[in-house]
Design a protein around this motif. Structure first.
Motif, PDB file in Angstrom:
ATOM      1  N   TYR A   4       0.803  -1.224   0.000  1.00 20.24           N
ATOM      2  CA  TYR A   4       0.000   0.000   0.000  1.00 20.24           C
ATOM      3  C   TYR A   4       0.839   1.280   0.000  1.00 20.24           C
ATOM      4  CZ  TYR A   4      -3.775  -3.193   1.342  1.00 20.24           C
ATOM      5  OH  TYR A   4      -4.690  -4.216   1.383  1.00 20.24           O
ATOM      6  N   ARG A   5       2.142   1.179  -0.211  1.00 22.71           N
ATOM      7  CA  ARG A   5       2.997   2.360  -0.086  1.00 22.71           C
ATOM      8  C   ARG A   5       2.539   3.491  -0.997  1.00 22.71           C
ATOM      9  NH1 ARG A   5       9.492   1.743  -0.162  1.00 22.71           N
ATOM     10  NH2 ARG A   5       8.920   0.261   1.498  1.00 22.71           N
ATOM     11  N   LEU A   8      -2.404   4.356   0.143  1.00 25.63           N
ATOM     12  CA  LEU A   8      -2.851   4.040   1.495  1.00 25.63           C
ATOM     13  C   LEU A   8      -4.382   3.951   1.554  1.00 25.63           C
ATOM     14  CD1 LEU A   8      -0.603   6.286   3.783  1.00 25.63           C
ATOM     15  CD2 LEU A   8      -0.355   3.830   3.314  1.00 25.63           C
ATOM     16  N   GLN A  10      -6.227   4.295   4.009  1.00 26.03           N
ATOM     17  CA  GLN A  10      -6.801   5.267   4.935  1.00 26.03           C
ATOM     18  C   GLN A  10      -7.454   6.437   4.199  1.00 26.03           C
ATOM     19  OE1 GLN A  10      -3.881   3.689   5.187  1.00 26.03           O
ATOM     20  NE2 GLN A  10      -2.918   3.982   7.177  1.00 26.03           N
ATOM     21  N   VAL A  71      -4.084  -1.543  10.875  1.00 22.67           N
ATOM     22  CA  VAL A  71      -2.730  -1.013  10.708  1.00 22.67           C
ATOM     23  C   VAL A  71      -1.818  -1.750  11.678  1.00 22.67           C
ATOM     24  CG1 VAL A  71      -1.235   1.002  10.827  1.00 22.67           C
ATOM     25  CG2 VAL A  71      -3.591   1.263  10.022  1.00 22.67           C
ATOM     26  N   VAL A 119      -2.337  -2.685   6.648  1.00 16.40           N
ATOM     27  CA  VAL A 119      -1.211  -1.814   6.324  1.00 16.40           C
ATOM     28  C   VAL A 119      -0.081  -2.063   7.323  1.00 16.40           C
ATOM     29  CG1 VAL A 119      -0.456   0.591   6.161  1.00 16.40           C
ATOM     30  CG2 VAL A 119      -2.719  -0.067   5.324  1.00 16.40           C
ATOM     31  N   SER A 121       3.163  -0.599   9.139  1.00 13.36           N
ATOM     32  CA  SER A 121       3.762   0.686   9.467  1.00 13.36           C
ATOM     33  C   SER A 121       5.019   0.505  10.303  1.00 13.36           C
ATOM     34  CB  SER A 121       2.761   1.554  10.240  1.00 13.36           C
ATOM     35  OG  SER A 121       3.365   2.743  10.705  1.00 13.36           O
ATOM     36  N   ASP A 159       4.760  -0.250   4.353  1.00  8.54           N
ATOM     37  CA  ASP A 159       3.873   0.604   3.568  1.00  8.54           C
ATOM     38  C   ASP A 159       3.991   2.071   3.944  1.00  8.54           C
ATOM     39  OD1 ASP A 159       2.494  -1.493   2.067  1.00  8.54           O
ATOM     40  OD2 ASP A 159       1.582  -2.046   3.979  1.00  8.54           O
ATOM     41  N   MET A 160       4.346   2.344   5.203  1.00  2.00           N
ATOM     42  CA  MET A 160       4.373   3.718   5.700  1.00  2.00           C
ATOM     43  C   MET A 160       5.189   3.748   6.978  1.00  2.00           C
ATOM     44  SD  MET A 160       0.509   3.897   7.338  1.00  2.00           S
ATOM     45  CE  MET A 160       0.785   5.415   8.257  1.00  2.00           C
TER      46      MET A 160
END
Length: 316
Positions: A4-5, A8, A10, A71, A119, A121, A159-160
């Motif tokens: 999902y980079r 996202l 969200q 997440v 996701v 993180s 991803d984040m």
């Protein structure tokens, strides 16, 4: 491979749960000793990884039961150079552990079944004590410091990145600039005292506005963490356009101040059902609030109560 980079979830209509107070759960419920409040050394043993697996799976099952996304925050809040040195870990050790933590979460995601989107993180904490801004860095110093851990994450399937419990705008700006340079979506979560101000006295709304102004709005969104909703609700009710930039909340179960929590010898777990209702009220104030979890004193019971109060209304 990152999932999902570049997209996202969200930002769409997905409600996302996340976990609770990892460190306080491990200390007070699992009876573990966590020097420097660091969970990342658990990655170094089979027993530690099994403990983390049980912790994450309890929370993922709540997302499965309520039909939400999740997440997965890496247990790397303290896994940066200065904190690692206190625990005897070299930068090489920390690079290996940070990368392993993302691989560990990737395996959990692969085994998570129906919970989507999920996701991953890379979790970042403050360089110093998040409750005390007396050792505050400039934005440039913060960028140099956090670029190391963010760089390790960039080499993985993350991803984040999410930086939590930050107490100054300068550190938030530094984190965002470092993440932007390596192409990682980044979220910054500020903590507040009982008056709704950051520990250095900056009002919450001004902190978000100044951070955006100094980074060209480069953060994916902002969060508030490590404070009870009572501590920042008034600030939200008085807010304006910056409210739209808040995409997540990880609140404490306790109404105690940070100083009182530091001195407490017993865990104040608050009331999970009451906290769930508090989150439902926050969602009425925050139009883009999508990521819901807990911080100090919370555990899977609090996340379940939050999901009970928020997931059904989100689906309507």
């Amino acid at each position: 491979m990152t999932t999902y980079r570049n997209n996202l979830p969200q930002f769409d209509n997905s409600l996302m749960l996340t976990d609770s107070g990892l460190e306080t759960t491990l200390i007070f419920h699992d009876g573990l000793d966590l020097p420097a409040f660091a969970a990342y050394p658990l990655m170094e043993t089979p027993e530690g990884r099994e403990t983390l697996t049980r912790y994450y799976r309890r929370h993922i099952s709540i997302a499965a039961d309520h039909g939400t996304g999740f997440v997965l925050e890496a247990p790397t809040w303290r896994a940066s150079r200065d904190w690692g040195a206190q625990l005897g870990h070299s930068p090489e050790d920390l690079a290996r552990i940070n990368r392993a933590a993302i691989g560990f979460l990737s395996d959990l995601r692969g085994a998570a079944g129906s919970v989507r989107p999920m996701v991953i993180s890379g979790n970042i904490g403050p360089r110093g004590d998040g409750y005390r801004p007396d050792s505050a860095m400039t934005a440039a110093e913060a960028e140099r410091y956090h670029a190391e851990q963010i760089g390790w994450f960039a080499q993985t399937d993350v991803d984040m990145v999410t930086a939590v419990t930050l107490s100054t705008v300068a550190e938030g700006v530094g984190v965002i600039r470092a993440a932007k340079k390596v192409g990682l979506p980044v979220v910054v979560a500020y903590t507040v005292e009982t008056d709704g101000h950051l520990p250095d006295g900056t009002p919450l709304g001004r902190a978000f506005e100044e951070t955006d102004a100094r980074t060209d709005c480069a953060a994916a969104y902002f969060m508030v963490n490590c404070a009870h909703p009572d501590h920042f609700r008034d600030a939200l009710e008085a807010g304006s356009g910056w409210l739209k930039r808040i995409g997540g909340v990880r609140a404490n179960a306790s109404r105690l101040s940070h100083a009182e929590l530091d001195e407490a010898e017993e865990l104040d777990a608050g009331n999970p059902a009451e906290l769930g209702r508090d989150y439902a009220r926050l969602r009425r104030l925050l139009p883009n609030l999508k990521v819901l979890g807990g911080c100090c004193g919370t555990d899977h019971r609090h996340v379940e109560a939050i999901a009970d109060c928020c997931a059904a209304s989100h689906a309507e």
